[in-house]
Design a protein around this motif. Structure first.
Motif, short mmCIF file in Angstrom:
data_model
loop_
_atom_site.label_atom_id
_atom_site.label_comp_id
_atom_site.label_asym_id
_atom_site.label_seq_id
_atom_site.Cartn_x
_atom_site.Cartn_y
_atom_site.Cartn_z
N SER A 111 40.86 32.53 41.11
CA SER A 111 40.70 33.88 40.50
C SER A 111 41.83 34.76 41.35
CB SER A 111 39.42 34.51 40.24
OG SER A 111 38.66 34.55 41.46
N ILE A 114 45.38 33.94 40.64
CA ILE A 114 45.91 34.64 39.00
C ILE A 114 46.16 35.98 39.43
CG2 ILE A 114 44.87 34.55 36.94
CD1 ILE A 114 43.45 32.23 37.04
N ASN A 193 38.21 39.01 37.94
CA ASN A 193 38.76 37.56 37.38
C ASN A 193 38.04 36.55 37.33
OD1 ASN A 193 41.04 39.02 36.04
ND2 ASN A 193 42.36 38.70 37.93
N GLN A 194 37.34 36.14 38.70
CA GLN A 194 36.44 35.19 39.10
C GLN A 194 35.34 35.19 38.05
OE1 GLN A 194 34.93 35.05 42.68
NE2 GLN A 194 34.03 33.06 42.60
N ASN A 197 36.45 34.36 34.38
CA ASN A 197 37.03 32.80 34.42
C ASN A 197 35.64 31.83 34.36
OD1 ASN A 197 38.73 30.72 34.51
ND2 ASN A 197 38.47 30.53 36.57
N GLU A 198 34.78 32.16 35.13
CA GLU A 198 33.40 31.46 35.03
C GLU A 198 32.95 31.39 33.93
OE1 GLU A 198 31.11 32.79 38.42
OE2 GLU A 198 32.27 31.59 39.78
N GLN A 201 34.75 29.35 31.12
CA GLN A 201 34.76 27.93 31.42
C GLN A 201 33.39 27.42 31.08
OE1 GLN A 201 36.31 27.00 35.33
NE2 GLN A 201 38.29 26.81 34.50
#
Length: 580
Positions: A111, A114, A193-194, A197-198, A201
């Motif tokens: 993250s 990115i 962002n992490q 993203n998690e 997903q």
């Protein structure tokens, strides 16, 4: 830092150099026009001289058109230069990341990388555009306008000598206190962002466990932290506007007071010159305002530039030697006194004293409990990580002596977490061999037991795979990634628990297909199912990062307690399932 960043200007140097030239032309006109206006007032309007009015008015019009033309060209070239610089910088970062080892990526997190390639590069791009244009224009306007005010009236110009330094010191204090907070903001962006993203997903897991409220709270907490830090930074930066307004009003009041007195008391100072002084005052203070805005942008960009430079400065843990080997003779693998730690710390070993000798073409099963470092062991073969101590030999040579691309090209690896990319099934499978024909792709899919379900799709092998392979099941994804690895025709094939989502019949069919299709390939099969590895030439039992036993299925059933317990528990579960 600047040298590393500016190396990415590349083919956009021409636009970067032209921008200040165009800007200089624009500034020159802006500085000349107040003088022309003063002459227009003093020689034309006050004396009712229509000829002078037309002369100086026409000259003003020409200067304005030239300034507009130069400004437009400057803005256009600045936009091209900054966009090109950002494009090259993103490419450099992406290329750099592609060369990172797993441990390098672990140090940053996905993250964070990115964020650095998107938000941080955009901040640096905006700063670069301001540097080559605004940071050229504003100082030139400031310097030339000050020179002109001293030329018109030296005494009145002393006002700027007092006001400008005070404003400069104030802006410096704002920069000093705001920069550390901006650094916190970008670190929090990484975390934001992490979380996103998690969540995306694992959205199926979130919905399956009805944890939407928990995820929303987690996101809100991080978002609130971004808000708090950014608000704090912007509160400090906001002082720049009242400071600037105070400077403007102070200059205007002092100019009005002393200028009026000079006109009354000194016949050498005219109304037109006072008007030009007001114009120059606005130019000076507006240039300072633009400089302050640029400083704010540079503060943000400085934080981003430091984060980008961290990636550019990061050296990959895995590098080719001076004269790397460019071919792998066979698929033999030897582990000599291997110890491994993810932290490169001998006190935190995940593998300890591993000694194995595997002949080319052998099928090796690997079994062990969760956390026994089965995946860590096989990841040392294609040199995804380097050993902390000892040696891993492939084809009789230390893996560190090979060219990385050459070594990995001879190792087909189906990871525990299977990944498919956006594109057709054909495109995904050709990751294993870009030159593979349709017939070769289909043959590999048949060995992996994927051909049947692929042909059930309306578009067959041209079926589009969505991002992450979310439109195929876990078992289908595993079979596609096995087919992809087979297309490499590797000397070593590693299957890391890659048939866990398929039934035992399909698992058996895949293993039979592998035996016929790649009989000379050394195959490592990591599995929790004894049935998947019991026909292997040898089976390695791992326990807490150490070898607990090595042998055939029959040998381990006779002398290895861990293997016996695993086998018996699975047989018992299988029997109970049949009784039900």
């Amino acid at each position: 830092m600047l040298k590393k960043l500016l190396a990415n200007v590349g083919e956009y140097k021409k636009q970067s150099l032209l921008t200040p030239l165009y800007t200089f032309g624009e500034v020159l006109m802006d500085v000349i026009m107040p003088l022309i206006m003063a002459a227009l007032i003093d020689q034309g309007i006050q004396k009712s001289n229509s000829g002078k009015i037309l002369e100086f008015g026409g000259l003003l019009f020409v200067c304005a058109i030239f300034a507009l033309f130069s400004g437009t060209l400057g803005a256009r070239s600045a936009a091209k230069a900054s966009a090109g610089f950002a494009k090259n910088l993103r490419h450099t970062l992406f290329e750099r990341i592609q060369g990172f080892s797993f441990s390098n990526i672990d140090r940053f997190s996905g993250s964070s990388l990115i964020t650095r390639m998107t938000t941080d590069v955009t901040n640096v791009q905006n700063a670069y555009q301001m540097i080559i244009r605004i940071l050229v224009r504003s100082p030139l306007i400031l310097i030339f306008s000050l020179i002109m005010t001293f030329y018109i009236n030296r005494d009145l110009s002393l006002i700027y000598v007092v006001v400008v330094p005070i404003l400069g010191i104030g802006l410096g204090i704002i920069v000093h206190f705001a920069h550390p907070i901006f650094m916190k903001v970008f670190r929090t962006y990484d975390r934001l962002n992490q979380v996103v993203n998690e969540n995306l997903q694992g959205i199926r897991v979130v919905k399956a466990y009805v944890r939407e409220d928990f995820e929303e709270k987690k996101f809100s907490d991080v978002s609130q932290t971004v808000y708090n830090n950014f608000s704090k930074a912007q509160t400090i930066v906001a002082f720049n506007m009242p400071l600037l307004q105070m400077a403007i009003y102070t200059c205007m009041l002092l100019l009005s007071w002393f200028g009026a007195r000079f006109i009354v008391d000194d016949s050498s100072f005219s109304t037109g010159e006072l008007v030009s002084m007001f114009n120059y005052t606005m130019q000076i203070l507006m240039s300072l305002m633009m400089l302050s805005m640029t400083f704010v942008q540079l503060m943000t960009a400085r934080s981003s530039a430091e984060r980008i430079t961290e990636v550019l400065d990061e050296e990959s843990d895995l590098k080719n030697g001076a004269n790397p080997l460019m071919s792998v003779s066979d698929g033999s693998v030897v582990f000599k006194d291997v110890c491994f730690s993810y932290q490169d710390d001998m006190d935190k070993l995940v593998l300890e004293n591993i000694n194995l000798s595997i002949q080319s073409g052998e099928v090796i099963g690997i079994v062990g409990g969760t956390g026994s470092s089965k995946s860590s062991l096989v990841q040392l073969i294609p040199r995804l990580y380097d050993v902390t101590q000892g040696q891993v030999l492939v084809g009789g040579n230390d893996v560190r002596d090979y060219d990385l691309e050459t070594l990995r090209d001879q190792v087909g690896m189906v990871l525990q977490n299977n990944v498919l990319f956006s594109g057709t099934i054909y495109e995904n499978l050709r990751w294993g061999n870009p030159q593979a024909t349709d017939e070769e792709v289909q043959a590999a899919a048949k060995v992996a037991q994927a051909d049947e379900f692929i042909n059930e799709f309306p578009d067959g092998y041209n079926t589009m795979i969505s991002e992450g392979g979310n439109n195929v099941s876990g078992g289908q994804k595993q079979r596609l990634t096995i087919a992809r690895a087979l297309l490499k025709k590797p000397k070593i094939l590693i299957l890391d628990d890659s048939t866990s989502a398929v039934d035992t019949k399909t698992d058996r069919a895949i293993r039979d297909g592998l035996e016929k299709e790649i009989p000379g390939t050394t195959t490592f099969i990591i599995s929790q199912r004894i049935s998947s590895i019991q026909d292997a030439n040898r089976i390695i039992v791992l326990d807490d990062g150490k070898i607990n036993g090595v042998g055939t299925h029959d040998e381990l059933m006779g002398n290895n307690q861990i293997y016996q317990e695993v086998f018996n528990s699975q047989e018992k579960g299988f029997g109970e399932a049949h009784e039900e």
